[in-house]
Design a protein around this motif. Structure first.
Motif, mmCIF file in Angstrom:
data_model
loop_
_atom_site.group_PDB
_atom_site.id
_atom_site.type_symbol
_atom_site.label_atom_id
_atom_site.label_comp_id
_atom_site.label_asym_id
_atom_site.label_seq_id
_atom_site.Cartn_x
_atom_site.Cartn_y
_atom_site.Cartn_z
ATOM 1 N N ALA A 273 5.818 -2.201 15.954
ATOM 2 C CA ALA A 273 5.297 -1.610 17.197
ATOM 3 C C ALA A 273 3.862 -2.041 17.497
ATOM 4 N N ILE A 274 3.217 -2.703 16.535
ATOM 5 C CA ILE A 274 1.807 -3.087 16.720
ATOM 6 C C ILE A 274 1.692 -4.602 16.641
ATOM 7 N N LYS A 275 1.131 -5.189 17.672
ATOM 8 C CA LYS A 275 0.957 -6.643 17.720
ATOM 9 C C LYS A 275 -0.474 -7.016 17.313
ATOM 10 N N LEU A 276 -0.620 -8.246 16.841
ATOM 11 C CA LEU A 276 -1.941 -8.763 16.500
ATOM 12 C C LEU A 276 -2.807 -8.876 17.754
ATOM 13 N N VAL A 277 -4.106 -8.742 17.544
ATOM 14 C CA VAL A 277 -5.095 -9.002 18.594
ATOM 15 C C VAL A 277 -6.096 -9.995 18.010
ATOM 16 N N TRP A 278 -6.801 -10.684 18.889
ATOM 17 C CA TRP A 278 -7.708 -11.728 18.406
ATOM 18 C C TRP A 278 -8.794 -11.180 17.486
ATOM 19 N N GLU A 279 -9.165 -9.933 17.621
ATOM 20 C CA GLU A 279 -10.177 -9.342 16.746
ATOM 21 C C GLU A 279 -9.710 -9.293 15.287
ATOM 22 N N ASN A 280 -8.400 -9.402 15.069
ATOM 23 C CA ASN A 280 -7.864 -9.417 13.704
ATOM 24 C C ASN A 280 -8.151 -10.733 12.984
ATOM 25 N N PHE A 281 -8.474 -11.779 13.728
ATOM 26 C CA PHE A 281 -8.682 -13.112 13.160
ATOM 27 C C PHE A 281 -10.167 -13.264 12.819
ATOM 28 N N SER B 195 16.483 6.510 -18.470
ATOM 29 C CA SER B 195 16.801 7.716 -19.224
ATOM 30 C C SER B 195 18.195 7.513 -19.792
ATOM 31 N N GLY B 196 18.269 7.276 -21.097
ATOM 32 C CA GLY B 196 19.561 6.974 -21.710
ATOM 33 C C GLY B 196 20.100 5.675 -21.172
ATOM 34 N N GLN B 197 21.346 5.702 -20.696
ATOM 35 C CA GLN B 197 21.944 4.489 -20.147
ATOM 36 C C GLN B 197 21.738 4.374 -18.645
ATOM 37 N N LYS B 198 21.064 5.344 -18.065
ATOM 38 C CA LYS B 198 20.810 5.307 -16.630
ATOM 39 C C LYS B 198 19.410 4.778 -16.376
ATOM 40 N N GLY B 199 19.300 3.994 -15.337
ATOM 41 C CA GLY B 199 17.992 3.467 -14.974
ATOM 42 C C GLY B 199 17.817 3.456 -13.473
ATOM 43 N N GLN B 200 16.577 3.651 -13.065
ATOM 44 C CA GLN B 200 16.256 3.527 -11.642
ATOM 45 C C GLN B 200 15.160 2.504 -11.500
ATOM 46 N N LEU B 201 15.407 1.549 -10.623
ATOM 47 C CA LEU B 201 14.446 0.498 -10.329
ATOM 48 C C LEU B 201 13.860 0.788 -8.956
ATOM 49 N N ASP B 202 12.571 1.072 -8.918
ATOM 50 C CA ASP B 202 11.876 1.326 -7.654
ATOM 51 C C ASP B 202 11.191 0.036 -7.224
ATOM 52 N N ILE B 203 11.540 -0.430 -6.023
ATOM 53 C CA ILE B 203 10.963 -1.668 -5.495
ATOM 54 C C ILE B 203 10.271 -1.332 -4.181
ATOM 55 N N SER B 204 8.987 -1.660 -4.113
ATOM 56 C CA SER B 204 8.199 -1.458 -2.900
ATOM 57 C C SER B 204 7.881 -2.825 -2.309
ATOM 58 N N VAL B 205 8.206 -2.999 -1.039
ATOM 59 C CA VAL B 205 8.030 -4.288 -0.355
ATOM 60 C C VAL B 205 6.964 -4.114 0.720
ATOM 61 N N TYR B 206 6.154 -5.139 0.892
ATOM 62 C CA TYR B 206 5.132 -5.113 1.936
ATOM 63 C C TYR B 206 5.026 -6.483 2.591
ATOM 64 N N CYS B 207 4.647 -6.469 3.850
ATOM 65 C CA CYS B 207 4.431 -7.691 4.623
ATOM 66 C C CYS B 207 3.025 -7.576 5.195
ATOM 67 N N PHE B 208 2.231 -8.606 5.032
ATOM 68 C CA PHE B 208 0.814 -8.501 5.372
ATOM 69 C C PHE B 208 0.295 -9.699 6.160
ATOM 70 N N PHE B 209 -0.789 -9.451 6.849
ATOM 71 C CA PHE B 209 -1.572 -10.451 7.574
ATOM 72 C C PHE B 209 -2.969 -10.391 6.965
ATOM 73 N N ASN B 210 -3.513 -11.529 6.541
ATOM 74 C CA ASN B 210 -4.845 -11.573 5.945
ATOM 75 C C ASN B 210 -5.872 -11.899 7.033
ATOM 76 N N LYS B 211 -6.708 -10.919 7.348
ATOM 77 C CA LYS B 211 -7.700 -11.069 8.419
ATOM 78 C C LYS B 211 -8.733 -12.152 8.115
ATOM 79 N N ASN B 212 -9.161 -12.229 6.863
ATOM 80 C CA ASN B 212 -10.251 -13.135 6.509
ATOM 81 C C ASN B 212 -9.818 -14.588 6.329
ATOM 82 N N LYS B 213 -8.501 -14.815 6.219
ATOM 83 C CA LYS B 213 -7.997 -16.178 6.088
ATOM 84 C C LYS B 213 -7.314 -16.654 7.367
ATOM 85 N N SER B 214 -7.303 -15.803 8.383
ATOM 86 C CA SER B 214 -6.726 -16.154 9.681
ATOM 87 C C SER B 214 -7.875 -16.375 10.659
#
Length: 191
Positions: free
Chosen positions: A43-51, A78-97
């Motif tokens: 819902a949020i687009k880049l603006v030139w101030e981000n660069f 826990s025993g034979q049960k396991g839960q794998l928590d995976i957190s994913v992120y997508c980013f824009f680097n302001k200082n390298k753009s």
């Protein structure tokens, strides 16, 4: 003596091949410096101030977008049960753009936004591949990085194809085709 060893071997084998419950989620909690990045939000687009990066002298390139995606994973067993928590992120680097002075047009900003969108598309491909993978206690440590690297290659190829085919946005008809393609992909993901 052989019987206890056989039982222990079967137990360990069962532990290694026990299927995991996988919990996938998007995150904005990463080790990346908060002031330097923007996390993807459809819902949020880049603006030139981000660069904020310093433009490269010379050359025909008007702007550069440095974006990508990553993940973190933690395992809870826990025993034979396991839960794998995976957190994913997508980013824009302001200082390298960056954008060169006088080149900060709406047309070029759309081209750059689509580079960020491609990173998000690749992050979603990563999520889809994780959801369809059979992760076990014995394979997730090797399988997650392999799937991630495959998706990074997909992202890099799409980024290169995008720039090569549009000649960095200079081929307006091809740019419009890519705009439609990327917008449709994002629309399907965000439904």
């Amino acid at each position: 003596m052989k019987f206890p060893f056989l039982v222990l071997s079967l137990f360990i084998s069962g532990m290694l091949h026990a299927q995991l419950t996988t919990k996938l989620q998007w995150t904005r909690q990463t080790s990346l410096p908060a002031a330097d990045v923007i996390y993807y939000d459809p819902a949020i687009k880049l603006v030139w101030e981000n660069f904020r990066g310093k433009p490269v002298e010379g050359g025909r390139t008007a702007a550069i977008t440095m974006s990508g995606f990553g993940y973190s994973a933690s395992m809870h067993a826990s025993g034979q049960k396991g839960q794998l928590d995976i957190s994913v992120y997508c980013f824009f680097n302001k200082n390298k753009s960056w954008v060169k002075p006088g080149r900060n047009t709406a047309y070029i900003l759309t081209h750059e936004q689509h580079h960020f969108d491609i990173s998000y598309i690749a992050a979603n491909i990563f999520i889809d591949k994780i959801q369809s993978a059979t992760l076990t206690n014995g394979n997730y440590n090797a399988l997650l990085p392999r799937i991630y690297n495959e998706c990074i290659e997909i992202m890099n190829k799409m980024q290169d194809d995008y720039d090569n085919q549009t000649k960095n946005g200079q081929e307006k008809e091809l740019q419009e085709k890519w705009n439609t393609f990327i917008d449709e992909k994002i629309s399907l993901i965000t439904k």
